[in-house]
Design a protein around this motif. Structure first.
Motif, short mmCIF file in Angstrom:
data_model
loop_
_atom_site.label_atom_id
_atom_site.label_comp_id
_atom_site.label_asym_id
_atom_site.label_seq_id
_atom_site.Cartn_x
_atom_site.Cartn_y
_atom_site.Cartn_z
N LEU A 1 89.38 91.91 3.42
CA LEU A 1 87.97 92.12 3.12
C LEU A 1 87.24 90.78 3.13
O LEU A 1 87.79 89.76 2.70
CB LEU A 1 87.79 92.78 1.75
N THR A 2 86.02 90.82 3.60
CA THR A 2 85.14 89.64 3.57
C THR A 2 83.81 90.04 2.96
O THR A 2 83.48 91.22 2.85
CB THR A 2 84.93 89.08 4.99
N GLN B 1 80.40 91.68 -2.13
CA GLN B 1 80.36 90.28 -2.51
C GLN B 1 81.70 89.91 -3.16
O GLN B 1 82.14 90.56 -4.11
CB GLN B 1 79.22 90.01 -3.48
N ILE B 2 82.34 88.90 -2.62
CA ILE B 2 83.61 88.41 -3.15
C ILE B 2 83.36 87.09 -3.86
O ILE B 2 82.85 86.14 -3.25
CB ILE B 2 84.66 88.26 -2.04
N LEU B 3 83.69 87.04 -5.16
CA LEU B 3 83.38 85.87 -5.98
C LEU B 3 84.66 85.32 -6.60
O LEU B 3 85.54 86.08 -7.02
CB LEU B 3 82.40 86.25 -7.10
N ASN B 4 84.75 84.00 -6.67
CA ASN B 4 85.84 83.31 -7.35
C ASN B 4 85.23 82.26 -8.26
O ASN B 4 84.60 81.31 -7.79
CB ASN B 4 86.78 82.64 -6.33
N ASP C 1 86.13 79.89 -11.71
CA ASP C 1 87.08 79.39 -12.71
C ASP C 1 88.37 80.20 -12.66
O ASP C 1 89.11 80.12 -11.72
CB ASP C 1 86.44 79.45 -14.11
N ARG C 2 88.61 80.98 -13.70
CA ARG C 2 89.87 81.73 -13.79
C ARG C 2 89.69 83.20 -13.45
O ARG C 2 90.50 84.03 -13.86
CB ARG C 2 90.44 81.60 -15.20
N GLN C 3 88.68 83.53 -12.74
CA GLN C 3 88.41 84.93 -12.46
C GLN C 3 88.06 85.11 -10.99
O GLN C 3 87.37 84.28 -10.39
CB GLN C 3 87.27 85.45 -13.33
N ALA C 4 88.55 86.18 -10.43
CA ALA C 4 88.20 86.59 -9.06
C ALA C 4 87.74 88.03 -9.11
O ALA C 4 88.31 88.86 -9.83
CB ALA C 4 89.39 86.43 -8.12
N SER C 5 86.70 88.34 -8.34
CA SER C 5 86.15 89.69 -8.38
C SER C 5 85.59 90.06 -7.02
O SER C 5 85.24 89.19 -6.21
CB SER C 5 85.04 89.79 -9.44
N VAL C 6 85.51 91.36 -6.80
CA VAL C 6 84.85 91.92 -5.63
C VAL C 6 83.85 92.95 -6.14
O VAL C 6 84.20 93.80 -6.96
CB VAL C 6 85.85 92.54 -4.63
N LYS C 7 82.60 92.84 -5.71
CA LYS C 7 81.52 93.71 -6.18
C LYS C 7 80.90 94.41 -4.99
O LYS C 7 80.58 93.78 -3.98
CB LYS C 7 80.45 92.90 -6.94
N VAL C 8 80.73 95.71 -5.14
CA VAL C 8 80.11 96.54 -4.10
C VAL C 8 78.82 97.09 -4.70
O VAL C 8 78.84 97.77 -5.73
CB VAL C 8 81.03 97.68 -3.65
#
Length: 1447
Positions: free
Chosen positions: A314-315, A321-324, A326-333
């Motif tokens: 996924l891009t 939206q793919i966010l990284n 600090d210590r967290q990674a997330s993908v938001k639709v």
């Protein structure tokens, strides 16, 4: 062949000797070339057709064109001497042949021409093969030459390597790079470019010695620890190499290779997930997000964090939206579609392998626009995209909401306009449809709606943007790569012959046959020409022998066309013609017979659907795949709880695999599952349901024990304790297997052969003074689990210390936001004396300070720790105390996060159906092998003499046998063998116990619940209804109705009804009388439950009820005939008329209506039989209208009346209303000049002196009536008369009208022009009045007609007036009368008399008396008729005729 430029060249001299030599050499070379061609075994096509006529055309392949173009581009621009010589000799030869052909001029000339032409063709064919071979050789040689001679991108022969150095030393980073031309070199430190000029002199030295690159860093410090990168770049590419430099300091364990910094620098971050991805249940058109937290900051390696959906990377995009951070990674639709459903996986690289987590995202259907409409389709794709048509496919929705899909509606959007237009409708049996009539070069998107009887679904997600004709154009182009990155693109259009009319298309066939359409395909004509092509299609029914053109709305530009209007059961053949601007080709060969296909069948359901346990909230499904070939789109899974009849959709996107894990289930509940196959024909039938399965943790081997601790130690033995596994595998821990290791030996030895059930083990036969370490494995029904890590080294040395050893098995339960319960076991080694207490301390996670939980020691082995901070994690430890002091601390607990879990189970306290008081605890997530351990006051199990404990699957209940004060206290329960803490407690107080005992008594001695006590109602016909309502009763319920101490039953006058289903008791008394006075008691019994309800009908209550019943009865009887629905009432209209209205109902044709006033009938009253409305108008209400008004209606069924008394308050109210309306209706004041003076007045609709008061004001001073001022009213006017007006009368006049509470003021300004106009009018009218008063007039006396008989004497007298006395004369027929003989006139004062003696017929006529003075004149007229004796006068005849006609 080249002809001479002019015929005169025939006689010119022959070519020179040199040219002849060149010609001979050229011929010799051609012969050698022919020899080589024959040895190459030319193709069969050239061997079969050696000669061609001039009309024939040679067909060149795309490869021929490509190779020729490549040769032209790759060949050298310089021509060798041999090539120039051959070209000159060829030119001379062609000229010589032309001269010879012209010179013969006979039959040999034609032969020579044919021979030369044939030879030229043969050479062309021979040279093509040679050309191809030579081109290939040239390309290969050019490639090798460029690779060897031309430039190349840089690459590292020897890369950089990492270094670890001591502080204040020098490090040298070296590498070797090769590149041509020489590259540009740049060094970076942590991605920041190194510029030696910005640092102290000599800090950095950068060198490049013929590809040997060096970076020297002098006197390194800790700040020089970093990642160093060298980037080399030239015109042909770039390369990079990096190395890590670690500068070590002398800080003991924190330095060198033991330091954490070194590990991170050399091996990278060791990232672990600190949160678990959980399934997401999103809804269509709404946002959703997935996020996870890491154990360390991953910003340095965030570029390597990857998200996948169903295995696809996924891009970020417009919706995603793919966010990284600090210590967290997330993908938001931002806006979810069904296509976003799937298994999401995050992968993070680490030194020991890739770490990953997965979670499934479910996208539910959005709420339908119409209830019952199906879900939206998904996966809309465009296939076979041509110039003007394509094939659209999609997947059917999983949920039709109970209404089968009857069809699909397709919408299209052109470009980025955003305007969606319906373009096609597809039948419900297929998810595939051809789309035609599109514009070449234009872009389109499509979306689909599912249609059922309930309505249309929401639109699907739009398809990807497609451009019409792009793929077709790409197929007509050939791409040839040569050299380093060079390409040649060749189009077939560049080599098309210049034909005009194209040839016929070929290979007409059906590329797709469906139930509703056939897609016809063919191959383009060859040659097709360069002009744009369209196609004309024809069809013929088998057996008809005729061809019919197929009409299309737009020209067909693609070699594909969908036929949508074919008839079922008929066979067709088709043919196609190509059309361009020059004309139409011949028809193609007819296709094979084509018939519409059958309706596609849905795929059968999969078999062998198996459900197995997975986690506490999920179930794993497997099934045998369906052999559906390419038609299979996937599977839909459905679930339902056992006992429910409605299947719930699990997934909205077809599953491609034959296994699936269903998450989001309720722990402890039983479910059934089924699976359906999905194809373009729709969703197939569902498989047979699986066997019911309870949602529980699947059984697995446990994880490893941990945190070993030495509890006691002798000379040759040790007692070791440990913590149980964090993951128990969903089953009971059956025991542990322990291994020991002597530090002086190499091997590990088992301690026990049989599993140890406890978490404590005594190891004997040890050697004093030796150091030992231990490890263990736990076992359950699934097997033996993981081996633990070795413990610390424990020395086998006997304990002789006076202080006690450490407590063990420290457990935490009942965790809440600010408190928890702590349990432990006392130490095995008590030291010098008995244990006197325990001291508990805690530490906040991340802190090094231990705090005491209580200031004093605790005597027991449990403690509730309170007043902690919510949201923080704590660890706890316990120390025993004896007379010698504080002992060793226990092993600290794991960190405990304090928070309130909203779904945490609690102890339920209540009373069951049998009246027993219980405390129940339910934990559906508990493993099957778990036990519920109850405790009272944390001292052990409750007394079995006082309680019974009942255990079932996932629940337990403590039942109090004989509840009393001994049962008060705190009851706690802990579930064993669970991975997480499942516990609760409840304190039973005396107040709560009393309430429970009261409720228990009510259940053991039940009372029928009373919803509504006795109610009394009077029905329409005067019956009395007594009723009460209780809760729903069983069919066996009994009723006993007691009246005045005697049971009564239904009778004609008393009807008793008992509805057990509704709990209704009803008594209807037809005619209430004195005999019904008394008390009514309803005694109810239903099994053990009973109740008694009493009603007393006595004294005033009974008398009021009796009067009300009689009135209702009379009223009902009255309404059996015509009656007044609305009684008489009055209303005042805006015109100040009084209306008396009433309304009659239940009338018929014979019904009579009368209006009466003071017992006398009023003829003016109105009555409308159609509406039953009666109306009486009183135009001007006065005292004469005072009285009683009555309306009477009657017929043979009866009589009814209504009356209205307008004598007292009602009359006053009407007059007050009239006054109010009149005051509001008063018109503005007007000023009028009169004969007597000036009049100021206002028009009103009504005026009543008694109920309306008027007051006049002049300049705010109240006016009273005087000789010059007169005020008055009429029925429609209020006025003020100013007689003989003067200048003092000027000013503002105000009229105040008071009617009850309503007061209104009107004003007028009598000054200025208004006064002058009114005064002038007064003077004019006054003068006119004087003239009128003194003018000569005939006042009275003359009749209109006078009739007299002949010979009689006529005497007419009239009175005149006038000042001065008027002149008098008589006229007859407008002529003056001469008073002679029979005519005489006599004047006495103002009386004038005319006498005619012996009248005759000729005296008849119109006579008039004319009076005149200086103010005016007037004429009075009379008609005289004379009749003879015996005749009747004409006037009498006319009177008789009128009278007879009237009769």
């Amino acid at each position: 062949m080249t002809l001479p430029h002019n015929p005169g060249s025939l006689g010119e001299p022959q070519p020179s000797q040199t040219m002849q030599v060149h010609r001979l050499e050229h011929r010799h070379e051609e012969e050698q070339k022919e020899e080589r061609q024959r040895s190459l075994h030319m193709g069969s096509s050239m061997q079969r057709r050696t000669f061609r006529s001039s009309e024939e055309e040679y067909q060149f392949s795309a490869a021929d064109y490509a190779l020729a173009a490549a040769l032209a581009l790759t060949a050298s621009s310089e021509m060798s001497w041999e090539a120039q010589l051959r070209r000159q000799s060829s030119t001379v030869e062609r000229e010589e042949r032309g001269q010879k052909r012209v010179g013969f001029d006979n039959g040999w000339e034609k032969t020579e021409i044919a021979f030369l032409h044939t030879r030229r063709l043969l050479r062309q064919r021979r040279d093509r093969k040679a050309l191809r071979r030579r081109t290939e050789e040239k390309v290969r040689e050019a490639k090798e030459l460029r690779e060897l001679c031309s430039g190349r991108g840089p690459w590292f022969w020897i890369p950089l390597r990492s270094h670890a150095v001591w502080e204040h030393t020098t490090v040298l980073l070296t590498c070797t790079v090769k590149a041509s031309p020489p590259p540009h070199i740049t060094w970076y430190k942590n991605e920041v470019r190194i510029d030696p000029r910005l640092f102290p002199a000599g800090k950095y030295r950068i060198k490049n010695n013929y590809g040997l690159l060096t970076l020297e860093i002098r006197r390194c410090t800790v700040e020089d620890s970093a990642t160093y990168t060298v980037v080399v770049k030239n015109a042909y590419g770039q390369a990079s190499s990096y190395a890590k430099v670690l500068v070590r300091t002398y800080l003991g364990k924190d330095a060198g290779f033991d330091s954490e910094f070194y590990k991170r620098s050399m091996f990278g971050l060791h990232v672990e997930f600190t949160s678990v991805l959980k399934p997401v249940f999103a809804r269509e058109k709404e946002p959703f997000s997935l996020s996870c937290v890491f154990s360390d900051d991953v910003l340095d390696g965030q570029q390597n964090i990857q998200w996948f959906r169903d295995g696809r990377l996924l891009t970020s995009s417009e919706r995603r939206q793919i966010l990284n951070t600090d210590r967290q990674a997330s993908v938001k639709v931002s806006c979810a579609y069904k296509e976003d459903e799937g298994l999401y996986t995050i992968r993070v690289p680490s030194p020991f392998g890739t770490q990953e987590q997965s979670a499934y995202v479910f996208v539910r259907d959005a709420a339908a626009e119409k209830p019952g409409a199906p879900g939206s389709p998904l996966n809309v794709r465009c296939l076979n995209v041509n110039r003007d048509c394509l094939i659209l496919t999609w997947a059917p929705p999983s949920d039709t909401r109970g209404n089968p899909i009857t069809g699909y509606s397709i919408e299209q959007c052109q470009g980025e306009s955003g305007e969606w237009v319906p373009c096609h409708k597809a039948p419900g049996g297929t998810c595939r449809c051809p789309i035609q009539g599109l514009i070449e070069g234009q872009s389109y998107r499509f979306r689909v709606r599912a249609i059922s009887q309930a309505g249309s679904s929401l639109p699907s997600k739009a398809s990807e943007l497609v451009v019409m004709g792009e793929s077709v154009e790409a197929q007509r182009k050939t791409e040839i790569s040569f050299g380093l990155g060079n390409k040649i693109i060749i189009s077939k259009d560049d080599f098309e012959d210049s034909v005009t009319i194209p040839s016929a298309p070929t290979n007409v066939h059906a590329s797709e046959i469906r139930e509703a359409y056939v897609v016809l395909g063919w191959e383009e004509p060859s040659p097709r020409g360069k002009a744009p092509l369209t196609y004309s299609l024809e069809k013929s029914v088998i057996g008809s022998g005729t061809w019919e053109a197929i009409d299309s709305e737009t020209p067909v530009r693609s070699p594909q066309f969908a036929l949508l209007d074919l008839e079922k059961g008929k066979s067709y053949v088709f043919r196609v013609r190509a059309v361009n601007q020059y004309g139409m080709s011949d028809p193609s060969e007819p296709s094979e017979p084509i018939t519409l296909g059958k309706k596609p069948d849905t795929l059968p359901p999969p078999d062998q659907v198996q459900a197995t346990r997975d986690t506490q909230t999920s179930i794993s499904l497997t099934w045998n795949p369906v052999q559906g070939g390419p038609e299979l789109l996937g599977y839909y899974v459905y679930s339902r709880e056992v006992g429910s009849s409605e299947w719930q959709t699990v997934n909205n996107k077809p599953i491609q695999d034959n296994k699936f894990t269903v998450p989001g289930l309720k722990t402890g509940k039983e479910y059934e599952f089924c699976v359906s196959s999905v194809s373009e024909a729709g969703v197939g039938e569902r498989s047979a349901p699986t066997e019911p399965i309870r949602v529980k943790q699947a059984l697995a081997t446990p994880s490893a024990p941990y945190d070993f601790n030495l509890l006691s130690c002798g000379k040759n033995d040790m007692v070791i304790g440990w913590k149980p596994p964090k993951r128990r595998g969903g089953g009971k821990i059956l025991g542990y297997f322990l291994d020991q290791h002597d530090s002086e030996e190499l091997d590990w030895h088992p301690v026990n052969q049989q599993a140890i059930p406890a978490q404590v083990c005594k190891i004997s036969n040890l050697q004093e003074g030796h150091f030992y370490e231990f490890r263990a494995r736990a076992a359950n029904l699934a097997g033996v689990g993981e081996m633990s890590a070795p413990s610390s080294l424990f020395e086998c040395k006997e304990w002789t210390m006076p202080q006690p050893g450490p407590p063990y098995d420290v457990r935490v339960s009942e965790v809440q936001a600010t408190s928890l319960m702590l349990h432990w076991e006392p130490p095995l080694y008590i030291g010098a004396g008995p244990i006197t207490g325990f001291r508990i301390s805690y530490q906040e996670e991340g802190s090094e300070q231990w705090k005491l939980a209580t200031p004093d020691t605790i005597s027991g082995t449990h403690l509730r720790v309170s007043d902690l901070q919510p949201g923080k994690s704590y660890v706890f430890r316990v120390q025993a105390v004896n007379s010698a002091g504080l002992g060793q601390p226990s092993m600290p607990t794991d960190p405990v996060l304090l928070e309130d879990k909203p779904d945490a189970p609690k102890i339920e306290v209540g009373v069951d159906e049998e009246g027993l008081i219980y405390l129940a605890f339910e934990a559906p997530e508990a493993p099957d092998s778990s036990e519920f351990q109850w405790s009272k006051d944390y001292k052990g199990p409750p007394d079995p003499q006082r309680v019974n404990i009942e255990d079932k699957v996932g629940k337990s209940k403590v039942i109090l046998k004989e509840p009393g004060l001994e049962d008060l206290g705190t009851y706690s329960v802990v579930v064993t063998d669970a991975d997480e803490d499942i516990s609760a407690s409840h304190t039973l107080t005396e107040e709560e116990l009393d309430k429970l005992k009261k409720l228990s008594h009510e259940i053991k001695n039940p009372v029928i619940k009373l919803i509504s006590g006795w109610n009394v109602e009077v029905l329409e016909q005067g019956e009395v209804r007594l009723w009460l309502e209780v809760e729903k009763l069983s069919p066996a319920a009994e009723l006993h109705l007691i009246f005045n101490d005697k049971e009564i039953f239904s009778s004609p006058n008393r009807k008793i009804t008992f509805d057990r289903e509704k709990g209704l008791v009803e008594v209807i008394i037809q005619n209430l009388s004195e005999e019904d006075k008394g008390s009514y008691t309803a005694q109810l019994r239903d099994g053990k439950a009973k109740n008694q309800i009493t009603l007393a009908l006595v004294d005033d209550d009974f008398d009021k009820l009796l009067r009300k019943a009689d009135a209702k009865r009379r009223d009902w009887k009255r309404k059996q005939g015509p009656y007044f629905e609305e009684p008489l009432q009055w209303k005042v209209t805006e015109d100040c008329q009084v209306l008396l209205t009433c309304k009659v109902t239940n009338t018929k044709k014979e019904t009579c209506f009368q209006w009466l006033f003071q017992r006398k009938e009023i003829p003016d009253g109105q009555y409308d039989p159609q509406t039953g409305a009666g109306v009486l108008y009183i135009q001007e209400l006065s005292k004469e209208n005072k009285g009683i008004y009555r309306a009477v209606v009657s017929d043979n069924r009866g009589e009814d009346d209504t009356q209205l008394d307008l004598t007292g308050e009602a009359l006053d109210a009407i007059f007050n209303e009239l006054g109010r309306i009149s005051a509001l209706s008063a018109a503005p004041l007007k000023i009028q000049g009169t004969e007597e003076g000036i009049r100021i007045f206002s028009k009103v609709k009504y005026y009543n002196v008694e109920y309306m008061k008027t007051t006049w004001f002049h300049k705010d001073k109240r006016l009273e009536s005087t000789d010059r001022l007169r005020a008055g009213t009429t029925l429609d006017e209020i006025w003020l008369h100013i007689l003989d007006p003067k200048d003092s009368d000027k000013g503002r006049y105000t009229l105040e009208i008071a009617a009850g509470k309503e007061v209104r003021q009107l004003s007028a300004d009598l000054s200025g022009q208004a006064f002058e106009d009114a005064l002038a009018e007064h003077q004019r009218l006054k003068a006119a009045a004087i003239i009128e008063r003194n003018r000569a007039k005939v006042v009275r006396g003359l009749p209109d007609v006078a009739t007299i008989m002949e010979d009689k004497t006529l005497c007419l007298t009239c009175v005149v007036s006038g000042d001065p006395t008027p002149e008098i004369s008589w006229l007859k027929n407008d002529h003056p009368v001469t008073f002679l003989d029979r005519y005489h006139m006599e004047v006495k004062g103002m009386e004038v008399t005319i006498t005619i003696d012996k009248v005759k017929s000729e005296d008849s006529g119109r006579y008039g008396v004319f009076v005149k003075n200086k103010y005016g004149s007037e004429t009075g007229q009379v008609t005289i008729s004379v009749f003879k004796h015996g005749e009747e006068p004409e006037e009498l005849k006319k009177s008789d005729e009128v009278f007879s006609g009237t009769a």
